[in-house]
Design a protein around this motif. Structure first.
Motif, PDB file in Angstrom:
ATOM      1  N   UNK A 154       0.410  15.308  83.116  1.00 21.76           N
ATOM      2  CA  UNK A 154      -0.948  15.218  82.820  1.00 21.76           C
ATOM      3  C   UNK A 154      -1.138  14.029  81.940  1.00 21.76           C
ATOM      4  N   UNK A 155      -2.348  13.457  81.932  1.00 18.17           N
ATOM      5  CA  UNK A 155      -2.609  12.565  81.111  1.00 18.17           C
ATOM      6  C   UNK A 155      -3.931  12.545  80.243  1.00 18.17           C
ATOM      7  N   UNK A 156      -4.056  12.356  79.142  1.00 17.61           N
ATOM      8  CA  UNK A 156      -5.242  12.519  78.221  1.00 17.61           C
ATOM      9  C   UNK A 156      -6.105  11.340  78.656  1.00 17.61           C
ATOM     10  N   UNK A 174      -9.129  19.333  83.172  1.00 16.74           N
ATOM     11  CA  UNK A 174      -9.184  20.184  82.151  1.00 16.74           C
ATOM     12  C   UNK A 174      -9.987  19.657  81.063  1.00 16.74           C
ATOM     13  N   UNK A 175     -11.267  20.108  80.801  1.00 20.42           N
ATOM     14  CA  UNK A 175     -11.949  19.645  79.696  1.00 20.42           C
ATOM     15  C   UNK A 175     -11.926  20.404  78.509  1.00 20.42           C
ATOM     16  N   UNK A 176     -11.584  19.969  77.342  1.00 23.15           N
ATOM     17  CA  UNK A 176     -11.386  21.039  76.170  1.00 23.15           C
ATOM     18  C   UNK A 176     -12.631  20.382  75.165  1.00 23.15           C
ATOM     19  N   UNK A 177     -13.583  21.528  74.792  1.00 23.52           N
ATOM     20  CA  UNK A 177     -14.858  20.896  74.167  1.00 23.52           C
ATOM     21  C   UNK A 177     -14.749  21.696  72.909  1.00 23.52           C
ATOM     22  N   UNK A 178     -15.302  21.479  71.835  1.00 20.48           N
ATOM     23  CA  UNK A 178     -14.902  22.109  70.422  1.00 20.48           C
ATOM     24  C   UNK A 178     -16.498  21.990  69.715  1.00 20.48           C
ATOM     25  N   UNK A 222     -11.841  24.236  83.557  1.00 21.62           N
ATOM     26  CA  UNK A 222     -10.595  23.700  84.008  1.00 21.62           C
ATOM     27  C   UNK A 222     -11.053  23.746  85.506  1.00 21.62           C
ATOM     28  N   UNK A 223     -11.128  22.570  86.254  1.00 21.18           N
ATOM     29  CA  UNK A 223     -11.323  22.466  87.573  1.00 21.18           C
ATOM     30  C   UNK A 223      -9.933  22.072  88.302  1.00 21.18           C
ATOM     31  N   UNK A 224      -9.731  22.917  89.472  1.00 19.40           N
ATOM     32  CA  UNK A 224      -8.453  22.531  90.249  1.00 19.40           C
ATOM     33  C   UNK A 224      -8.747  22.515  91.733  1.00 19.40           C
ATOM     34  N   UNK A 225      -8.038  21.872  92.477  1.00 21.36           N
ATOM     35  CA  UNK A 225      -8.091  22.208  93.981  1.00 21.36           C
ATOM     36  C   UNK A 225      -6.626  22.219  94.567  1.00 21.36           C
ATOM     37  N   UNK A 226      -6.448  23.191  95.178  1.00 18.25           N
ATOM     38  CA  UNK A 226      -5.342  23.254  95.801  1.00 18.25           C
ATOM     39  C   UNK A 226      -5.139  22.466  97.169  1.00 18.25           C
ATOM     40  N   UNK A 227      -3.797  22.107  97.543  1.00 15.58           N
ATOM     41  CA  UNK A 227      -3.474  21.467  98.790  1.00 15.58           C
ATOM     42  C   UNK A 227      -3.839  22.677 100.026  1.00 15.58           C
ATOM     43  N   UNK A 286      -8.010  16.046  79.865  1.00  9.49           N
ATOM     44  CA  UNK A 286      -6.600  15.918  80.712  1.00  9.49           C
ATOM     45  C   UNK A 286      -6.804  15.958  82.092  1.00  9.49           C
ATOM     46  N   UNK A 287      -6.069  14.987  83.001  1.00 11.39           N
ATOM     47  CA  UNK A 287      -6.147  15.265  84.352  1.00 11.39           C
ATOM     48  C   UNK A 287      -4.764  15.270  84.928  1.00 11.39           C
TER      49      UNK A 287
END
Length: 157
Positions: free
Chosen positions: A68-70, A93-97, A110-115, A81-82
């Protein structure tokens, strides 16, 4: 695309929570069940914007790696990070404070897509969404207890 949205209320200041959320060493402690280890990129300490980390862990009985990369950071309000490499088709993944009085609201999106097309979509709904939610909740609980412990020690000293 699947999305997990979590809010965690933490009795600590925003800077403490922000730093714990990007602490590689604390993340490794929170993932002891999957034996997750940082093996490349930033492998210890606080990760910063434009830095990468490669994780190796055993998920669902299979050893996997994820890099992953910030890609964005606004201290101490957010970082994102993606996935650059890994088993997901995509991941963000967005982290909000947000500071509210003596509490910090830590939000995960947290957003994700499976193959695997339709098979991946079915797997997400039947299993993976709950698995990932539990994984994030466990991580967030360690951030919460660590931050609140730090704050209680600062108050008593």
């Amino acid at each position: 695309m699947s999305t997990i949205h979590l809010n965690t209320i933490i009795k600590a200041n925003i800077q403490t929570v922000f730093d714990l959320a990007r602490d590689i060493d604390l993340h490794q402690k929170s993932t002891s069940k999957t034996n997750e280890k940082a093996i490349a990129g930033i492998t210890s300490g606080l990760i910063e914007k434009d830095e990468t980390v490669t994780w190796k862990a055993k998920h669902l009985g299979v050893v996997q790696t994820l890099t992953t990369k910030i890609v964005s950071m606004d201290k101490p309000h957010q970082f994102t990070d993606i996935m650059l490499k890994g088993t997901f088709k995509s991941m963000k993944h967005q982290h909000i404070f947000k500071q509210e009085g003596k509490n910090t609201i830590m939000t995960d999106i947290f957003e994700f897509q499976s193959p695997l097309g339709i098979i991946g979509k079915i797997f997400n709904k039947l299993f993976l969404e709950n698995y990932m939610k539990d994984f994030l909740l466990e991580r967030n609980e360690l951030i919460k207890t660590t931050a609140e412990s730090i704050m209680s020690h600062e108050v008593t000293i």
